[in-house]
Write a protein that holds these residues in place. Structure first.
Motif, PDB file in Angstrom:
ATOM      1  N   ILE A 155     -50.595  -9.043  28.451  1.00 30.74           N
ATOM      2  CA  ILE A 155     -51.892  -8.675  27.874  1.00 30.74           C
ATOM      3  C   ILE A 155     -52.859  -9.855  27.926  1.00 30.74           C
ATOM      4  N   ILE A 156     -52.346 -11.062  27.699  1.00 28.08           N
ATOM      5  CA  ILE A 156     -53.224 -12.232  27.817  1.00 28.08           C
ATOM      6  C   ILE A 156     -53.774 -12.322  29.247  1.00 28.08           C
ATOM      7  N   LEU A 164     -56.510  -9.816  29.594  1.00 25.21           N
ATOM      8  CA  LEU A 164     -57.728 -10.233  28.888  1.00 25.21           C
ATOM      9  C   LEU A 164     -58.551 -11.173  29.761  1.00 25.21           C
ATOM     10  N   VAL A 165     -57.851 -12.134  30.375  1.00 26.65           N
ATOM     11  CA  VAL A 165     -58.559 -13.115  31.207  1.00 26.65           C
ATOM     12  C   VAL A 165     -59.030 -12.471  32.502  1.00 26.65           C
ATOM     13  N   LEU A 196     -61.876  -9.810  32.354  1.00 26.19           N
ATOM     14  CA  LEU A 196     -63.257 -10.238  32.166  1.00 26.19           C
ATOM     15  C   LEU A 196     -63.790 -11.081  33.316  1.00 26.19           C
ATOM     16  N   THR A 197     -62.901 -11.566  34.175  1.00 30.23           N
ATOM     17  CA  THR A 197     -63.393 -12.462  35.233  1.00 30.23           C
ATOM     18  C   THR A 197     -63.272 -11.866  36.632  1.00 30.23           C
ATOM     19  N   VAL A 230     -65.355  -6.515  39.705  1.00 26.92           N
ATOM     20  CA  VAL A 230     -65.412  -5.072  39.468  1.00 26.92           C
ATOM     21  C   VAL A 230     -66.545  -4.509  40.312  1.00 26.92           C
ATOM     22  N   PRO A 231     -66.455  -3.223  40.690  1.00 28.03           N
ATOM     23  CA  PRO A 231     -67.555  -2.630  41.458  1.00 28.03           C
ATOM     24  C   PRO A 231     -68.833  -2.587  40.632  1.00 28.03           C
ATOM     25  N   GLU A 241     -71.452  -3.673  33.357  1.00 27.32           N
ATOM     26  CA  GLU A 241     -70.226  -4.410  33.016  1.00 27.32           C
ATOM     27  C   GLU A 241     -69.251  -3.585  32.179  1.00 27.32           C
ATOM     28  N   ILE A 261     -67.701  -1.166  32.790  1.00 27.70           N
ATOM     29  CA  ILE A 261     -66.552  -0.652  33.538  1.00 27.70           C
ATOM     30  C   ILE A 261     -65.288  -1.429  33.177  1.00 27.70           C
ATOM     31  N   ARG A 262     -65.477  -2.658  32.676  1.00 22.11           N
ATOM     32  CA  ARG A 262     -64.313  -3.447  32.261  1.00 22.11           C
ATOM     33  C   ARG A 262     -63.597  -2.839  31.059  1.00 22.11           C
TER      34      ARG A 262
END
Lengths: 70, 223
Positions: free
Chosen positions: B17-18, B21-22, B25-26, B29-30, B37, B39-40
């Motif tokens: 899960i960590i 998380l990273v 967010l980084t 993504v299309p 954003e 879509i995340r």
């Protein structure tokens, strides 16, 4: 005449620019990524999650102790 | 059932899960209109439902096992799984509502997906109420096991089948394409699939903790 031509040209150019914006214009948080501020958000979320995970692990450990006593 | 006392899979879930998380967010993504954003959210909203689905499935499995063997421990597993599943149900609903506010315009737009999810939520609330209304243990266990077995397919139909048959704003329903169409480049899958594995593991972990507490309480009550 010159003025009219110029204004037409401006009109044409402005539509051109607005179309150009439309094709690339899906707003994403690119600024946040390029300035590196997104890592602040990531750090916050990860710290919260690690905290919760440690909390769960301590509950697990305490429970194990109680189970042994029972 | 030895594994519920082991910790390797708990560590695995936390580490995964960590990572999500990273990476969530980084990673790339299309770029899509309306969604931007958000879509995340896919990495965090959908796994909640995945966790709920897995934990409710385990609950049904142990309800069936209870009816076949009559062992009290199986009944306790079934209850604690539902208790945990309901929490993830709430997480899924609330995260969906927030996402809906910024993409559909309203927290609650009476979308078929939202409405039937709310009905399914009440269905599981009714299970917990039903349990608490019966005092005799064996009757309680038997009736709630039967109820649980019937509630599960109804929940599946409500959340995953009926919204598909009507017009819904939710991706994957009512003719809308699911996100599978957007992440064809597979770059979203490297985050989404680990999240699909890790969040259910967390749910199972919490359920086992509750079950172990319940076992001790049960032992005390019978003494």
């Amino acid at each position: 005449m010159k003025k009219i031509l110029l204004s037409f040209l401006m009109l044409f150019l402005s539509t051109f620019f607005s179309f150009a914006q439309q094709t690339t214009g899906v707003e994403m948080a690119d600024q946040m990524r390029s300035s590196g501020k997104i890592y602040v958000v990531i750090a916050t979320i990860v710290i919260v999650f690690i905290g919760l995970a440690i909390y769960l692990f301590t509950i697990d450990r305490r429970l194990k102790k109680i189970e042994r006593e029972n | 059932m030895k594994f519920i006392y082991q910790s390797w899979w708990k560590v695995l879930a936390v580490v995964t899960i960590i990572y999500t998380l990273v990476a969530g967010l980084t990673f790339h993504v299309p770029t899509l209109p309306i969604l931007h954003e958000t879509i995340r959210n896919l990495y965090f909203h959908v796994p909640m439902w995945m966790a709920m689905l897995v934990i409710f499935s385990i609950s049904v499995w142990y309800s069936i096992k209870y009816l076949r063997t009559g062992q009290e421990a199986y009944d306790l597993i079934a209850v604690e799984c539902v208790n945990t599943g309901v929490v993830f149900f709430i997480f899924g609903l609330v995260t969906g509502m927030i996402w809906a506010k910024y993409t559909w315009g309203e927290y609650w737009s009476n979308d078929p997906k939202q409405n039937s999810a709310a009905i399914a939520f009440l269905l599981y609330c009714a299970y917990l109420v039903l349990r608490n209304s019966i005092d005799e243990e064996q009757r309680r266990a038997k009736i709630s096991a039967v109820y649980n077995i019937f509630a599960f397919p109804i929940m599946i139909v409500l959340i995953f089948i009926l919204p598909r048959l009507t017009d819904s704003l939710h991706p994957g329903n009512g003719g809308n394409p699911a996100f599978g169409k957007y992440d064809l480049d597979s770059r979203m899958r490297v985050v989404l699939y680990p999240a699909f594995i890790a969040w259910p593991l967390i749910a199972v972990w919490i359920a086992t903790l509750r079950y172990r507490i319940r076992l001790i309480e049960n032992k005390r009550n019978t003494l």
